[in-house]
Write an enzyme that holds these catalytic residues in place. Structure first.
Site, PDB file in Angstrom:
ATOM      1  N   SER A  19      30.866  24.973  79.194  1.00 29.43           N
ATOM      2  CA  SER A  19      29.942  24.772  78.077  1.00 29.43           C
ATOM      3  C   SER A  19      28.621  24.180  78.587  1.00 29.43           C
ATOM      4  O   SER A  19      27.975  24.795  79.434  1.00 29.43           O
ATOM      5  CB  SER A  19      30.615  23.895  77.018  1.00 29.43           C
ATOM      6  OG  SER A  19      29.899  23.924  75.806  1.00 29.43           O
ATOM      7  N   ASP A  49      35.428  32.003  70.304  1.00 30.68           N
ATOM      8  CA  ASP A  49      34.690  30.749  70.490  1.00 30.68           C
ATOM      9  C   ASP A  49      33.665  30.600  69.375  1.00 30.68           C
ATOM     10  O   ASP A  49      32.763  31.434  69.240  1.00 30.68           O
ATOM     11  CB  ASP A  49      34.010  30.810  71.863  1.00 30.68           C
ATOM     12  CG  ASP A  49      33.331  29.518  72.283  1.00 30.68           C
ATOM     13  OD1 ASP A  49      32.797  28.813  71.402  1.00 30.68           O
ATOM     14  OD2 ASP A  49      33.331  29.234  73.492  1.00 30.68           O
ATOM     15  N   HIS A  59      36.945  27.702  72.415  1.00 29.08           N
ATOM     16  CA  HIS A  59      36.085  26.922  73.333  1.00 29.08           C
ATOM     17  C   HIS A  59      36.849  25.793  74.031  1.00 29.08           C
ATOM     18  O   HIS A  59      36.275  25.038  74.796  1.00 29.08           O
ATOM     19  CB  HIS A  59      34.919  26.338  72.513  1.00 29.08           C
ATOM     20  CG  HIS A  59      33.722  25.934  73.327  1.00 29.08           C
ATOM     21  ND1 HIS A  59      32.954  26.843  74.022  1.00 29.08           N
ATOM     22  CD2 HIS A  59      33.145  24.721  73.568  1.00 29.08           C
ATOM     23  CE1 HIS A  59      31.955  26.213  74.638  1.00 29.08           C
ATOM     24  NE2 HIS A  59      32.059  24.927  74.394  1.00 29.08           N
TER      25      HIS A  59
END
Lengths: 281, 281
Positions: free
Chosen positions: B148, B224, B257
């Site tokens: 991320s 995600d 995620h």
């Protein structure tokens, strides 16, 4: 009634966090289920994990690295919480080794604990019934394992109910809690001052009078700071000799009590359970 | 000066948590090192992980299941924190996507951030020098990856300093932060209102003008929730086409995620790095 808290794809299967209203504890209980990819097509064996002091239903699923192995072997993983929560019973949150996060997986007999602290029955009957109703788990292939206080819980659950649990193992379990400070404190409060009543919840005492019908796997780190005072694997080995229990107790130099120890040997435990569970018809 | 916070045996190697006084940030910084068993005998390649928003130096080591693979491949793993801490700069703790836990791995140019938020230089030079001084890590074999915000940090660090970083990969990275809300908020505050200054910290813009000399691996879950708005892997693919960057970008149906996604593909990332790092003389 099942509430889904979250679900995540993981190694081709599904990692889920759920809650339900428990009859045994009279509270909302959280639990976690990893359904391996094989469970999309057919029911699979289910392996229940009991965590240690201060942990919850997420600890094992987050830290043990078990999903990868479960996905390979086609095992469902189930983890429950370590106690009822939210009750605010007097004294339930004053210490980390009693009350919230510290049920010791017994059915308490003393007030006020006897009302809600019924984790033995919760683990032995209510949770498996719930899992087998709502998830593709085979009722006849049920394993149990755990860490520390949860290793004690797994050994005691299987030794007390060998017909319901078809494989058992433990990481760094409390082997002889009637002779250890954590166990004595918890048993005196949950079960009363008469130590006679504690014997039915002590893995070494149970094993010494009746062997579990299959080999039990136990891993223990020799660098574990709780080893001599709280865990006492020597007592379990002595009990196994007394009853003829097949016991594979491995001691590992340098390993401590953490999930770094658990994750190092998790694949061996899942393979142990998969072999015993797949040997059943 | 290195302070050891804890060390644990893990897969035959050693998982350690440390801290030191950082010159770049002017604060005490925490970091974690997994030294595989091979490092007991000789220096090994080191792979640096940058974590995402709200994480710290423990997140990856606890949740990614990487140590097992690192022990097999003989890779050292290093994880740092996601920002300086303990400064109490005005506004550094008001939101989860800016300030503490959210450095974006840039060298800030705006007051008051420019004094301490120098995570780009910390990651690129200070931390590797510290690691290579105190741990058996080979200076010439250094990989970087992240998740991320940390995937953005890894890509940008390697694209800006390809001579220092010999392999790079990312999980669900922020690919084009100059065009995404998290990135715009952070860059405007750390780097100033002039968006011209942001370009040197955007993976897609960097990649479009100069390809990194080896294949970059990126994994992205299609389930995600940040995909379209914050992550924008299409921009990275377009940049790779422009510069001829070898890019292996894999999209995985159903994955979100979380670290359940990361752990599912962690072995592929470590193998990617091990192959590129071992190809070096």
């Amino acid at each position: 009634m099942l509430e889904t808290r979250s679900e995540h794809a993981c190694f081709g299967g599904r990692m889920g966090y759920y809650s339900h209203a428990s009859t045994q504890t009279g509270t909302k209980m959280n639990f976690a289920v990893y359904a391996p990819p094989q469970a999309q097509h057919a029911a699979v064996p289910a392996l229940y994990f009991l965590a240690g002091l201060t942990c919850n239903d997420e600890t094992f699923m987050t830290k043990a690295g078990a999903q990868r192995v479960a996905a390979e072997l086609g095992l469902m993983l189930v983890a429950c919480d370590t106690s009822p929560r939210g009750l605010n019973d007097p004294g339930d949150s004053e210490s980390w080794d009693f009350g919230v996060g510290a049920s010791f997986y017994v059915d308490a007999t003393q007030q006020p604990w006897s009302r809600h602290y019924r984790m033995a029955s919760y683990v032995n009957t209510e949770l498996p019934a719930l899992i087998e109703q709502h998830f593709p788990a085979q009722p006849g292939r049920r394993g149990i394992f755990g860490h520390s206080m949860g290793g004690h819980g797994a050994l005691v659950t299987a030794l007390r109910n060998p017909e319901r649990w078809h494989s058992v193992s433990a990481f760094a379990p409390l082997c002889n809690p009637v002779n250890a400070p954590w166990g004595q404190k918890a048993f005196a409060t949950y079960l009363g001052a008469d130590a006679q009543a504690w014997q039915a919840w002590d893995a070494s005492l149970l094993m010494s009078v009746r062997a579990y019908p299959r080999t039990i796997l136990v891993d223990q780190g020799e660098g574990d700071k709780f080893l001599a005072r709280e865990l006492q694997p020597d007592a379990l080995e002595a009990a196994a000799r007394t009853s003829g229990q097949p016991l594979k107790l491995r001691r590992h130099a340098g390993y401590d009590h953490s999930y770094y120890f658990v994750q190092t040997f998790i694949a061996d435990h899942l393979a142990h359970h998969a072999a015993q569970l797949s040997a059943r018809q």
